[in-house]
Design an enzyme around this catalytic site. Structure first.
Site, short mmCIF file in Angstrom:
data_model
loop_
_atom_site.label_atom_id
_atom_site.label_comp_id
_atom_site.label_asym_id
_atom_site.label_seq_id
_atom_site.Cartn_x
_atom_site.Cartn_y
_atom_site.Cartn_z
N GLN A 199 0.84 -1.22 0.00
CA GLN A 199 0.00 0.00 0.00
C GLN A 199 0.87 1.26 0.00
O GLN A 199 0.45 2.31 -0.49
CB GLN A 199 -0.92 0.03 1.23
CG GLN A 199 -2.04 -1.00 1.22
CD GLN A 199 -1.66 -2.25 1.95
OE1 GLN A 199 -0.49 -2.61 2.03
NE2 GLN A 199 -2.63 -2.95 2.49
N ASP A 240 -6.81 1.39 12.32
CA ASP A 240 -8.00 0.59 11.98
C ASP A 240 -8.92 0.43 13.18
O ASP A 240 -10.13 0.23 13.03
CB ASP A 240 -7.58 -0.78 11.45
CG ASP A 240 -7.06 -0.63 10.04
OD1 ASP A 240 -5.87 -0.29 9.88
OD2 ASP A 240 -7.87 -0.76 9.11
N ASN A 250 -3.13 -1.06 13.48
CA ASN A 250 -2.93 -0.47 12.16
C ASN A 250 -2.12 -1.48 11.34
O ASN A 250 -1.73 -2.55 11.83
CB ASN A 250 -2.21 0.88 12.27
CG ASN A 250 -2.22 1.63 10.95
OD1 ASN A 250 -3.28 1.79 10.33
ND2 ASN A 250 -1.06 2.08 10.49
O1 MRU Z 1 -5.30 -3.52 4.78
P1 MRU Z 1 -5.61 -2.07 4.57
O2 MRU Z 1 -4.93 -1.50 3.37
O3 MRU Z 1 -7.09 -1.80 4.59
O4 MRU Z 1 -4.98 -1.36 5.86
C1 MRU Z 1 -5.17 0.03 5.97
C2 MRU Z 1 -4.48 0.64 7.12
O5 MRU Z 1 -3.88 -0.02 7.93
C3 MRU Z 1 -4.67 2.13 7.28
O6 MRU Z 1 -3.57 2.71 7.89
C4 MRU Z 1 -5.92 2.41 8.14
O7 MRU Z 1 -7.03 1.71 7.67
C5 MRU Z 1 -6.24 3.87 8.19
S1 MRU Z 1 -6.85 4.50 6.64
C6 MRU Z 1 -7.17 6.15 6.91
#
Ligand code: MRU
Length: 349
Positions: A199, A240, A250
């Site tokens: 990501q 999260d 997170n």
């Molecule tokens: O697996 P993902 O890409 O959904 O994980 C996302 C994260 O860990 C982000 O840092 C979190 O959701 C915050 S988004 C503003």
């Protein structure tokens, strides 16, 4: 003076369907897909076409509104029963980001007073639009509060993508960089690539480049050396799920950055809206941590990088204990330790 920047947006409601930026296809292609069924919405969340806690919540809210338009019955009780079934179906898509459950429950509550099925159907669309609009305003506020902790020209490290495409707009951890750019305040952002699904490199690097933010990509194992040699003044991450004592789930790798930041005496900030808090849970030990398919670890973009049948552990998130966190940045302001008290205040005001 405000500088106009091209901040990308990922979810849009288009009369009778959802238009979604396919985050799996980035950065090679900026492709939009149309979601017309609840199964499309579920699949998009599971396969990370949409990801990031607030964006998952917004998409699920639109998904529930979308599904409910198609229920044939004019009996309100029967209609509500179908809504509850679809709420539970979408709630199964991912376990860690609490925004998913927050948004779905808010949607169900929004039709509690409806008198007719037609009224309830319209209300669901309005509620999903409100959730999205509120999130944009909230992210803007988070960005403004984050800017009060950072100085022009500083080098800041981040992980994963807690950006515009993970929210309605601006993002949480990336909001100060986007809003800073509009105001002529510049940062040097170091983005960790964020294995296993990248990501950081695929999304954060792309997103910040879209709005002209100075971003440098590093692999995750370069974080310590980069903190030591590049004068990193802060680490800022999204969340999260933040529980009552401030422990924060997170993206996997966040806890490691927090430990390093403590060693180097660098402030470690978590940026998140109130919809990411779960005050029903006392400590981070209780947060469900999603484990994903081994192929995310044994392959990179479909190319095998590990021996066949190797054992794999693939947790998508980790929990940073509150003692590693300098401050939590919310739309209501900056909360500092002791977090249990500060978080309680956020919800009692
Ligand atoms: O697996 P993902 O890409 O959904 O994980 C996302 C994260 O860990 C982000 O840092 C979190 O959701 C915050 S988004 C503003």
């Amino acid at each position: 003076m405000t500088i106009q920047t091209a901040i990308p947006v990922s979810v849009e409601w288009k009369d009778d369907h959802i238009r979604l930026l396919n985050q799996q296809a980035l950065p090679e292609s900026t492709e939009y897909i149309e979601l017309t069924t609840i199964q499309d919405v579920y699949d998009s969340i599971v396969t990370l076409k949409v990801r990031g806690a607030p964006a998952i919540g917004i998409t699920a809210a639109f998904g529930l509104a979308l599904a409910a338009q198609g229920y044939e019955t004019s009996e309100l009780a029967e209609w509500r029963a179908q809504l509850k079934k679809d709420r539970d179906y979408l709630a199964e898509s991912r376990p860690t980001a609490v925004n998913l459950f927050w948004a779905l429950d808010r949607m169900v509550q929004s039709v509690e007073c409806a008198q007719t099925v037609n009224e309830a159907k319209t209300e669901l669309i309005h509620e999903a639009i409100r959730i999205q609009a509120e999130d944009e305003a909230i992210c803007r506020q988070i960005g403004e509060h984050a800017l009060s902790l950072l100085k022009n020209g500083e080098a800041v490290m981040t992980i994963c993508n807690a950006g515009s495409i993970a929210t309605a707009r601006y993002g949480t951890a990336l909001a100060p960089f986007h809003i800073g750019k509009e105001k002529g305040i510049d940062f040097k952002v170091y983005a960790c690539e964020t294995r296993p699904v990248l990501q950081g490199s695929r999304l954060t690097a792309w997103e910040l480049m879209q709005s002209g933010v100075d971003v440098t990509l590093i692999t995750d194992n370069m974080a310590a050396h980069t903190m030591k040699t590049k004068d990193i003044k802060a680490v800022i991450v999204g969340a999260d799920r933040i529980v009552a004592n401030g422990d924060t789930a997170n993206k996997i790798g966040t806890f490691g950055l927090a430990v390093l930041a403590k060693e180097f005496n660098i402030p470690f900030y978590v940026a998140a809206p109130l919809s990411t808090f779960d005050v029903t849970i006392e400590s981070g030990e209780e947060i469900p941590i999603e484990e994903r398919a081994p192929e995310e670890v044994t392959e990179i973009q479909g190319v095998k990088t590990a021996p066949e049948n190797v054992q794999v552990f693939n947790p998508a998130f980790d929990v940073t204990p509150n003692e590693y966190i300098t401050a939590i940045i919310t739309e209501k302001g900056v909360v500092q330790a002791p977090f249990a008290e500060g978080i309680q205040m956020l919800f009692s005001e």
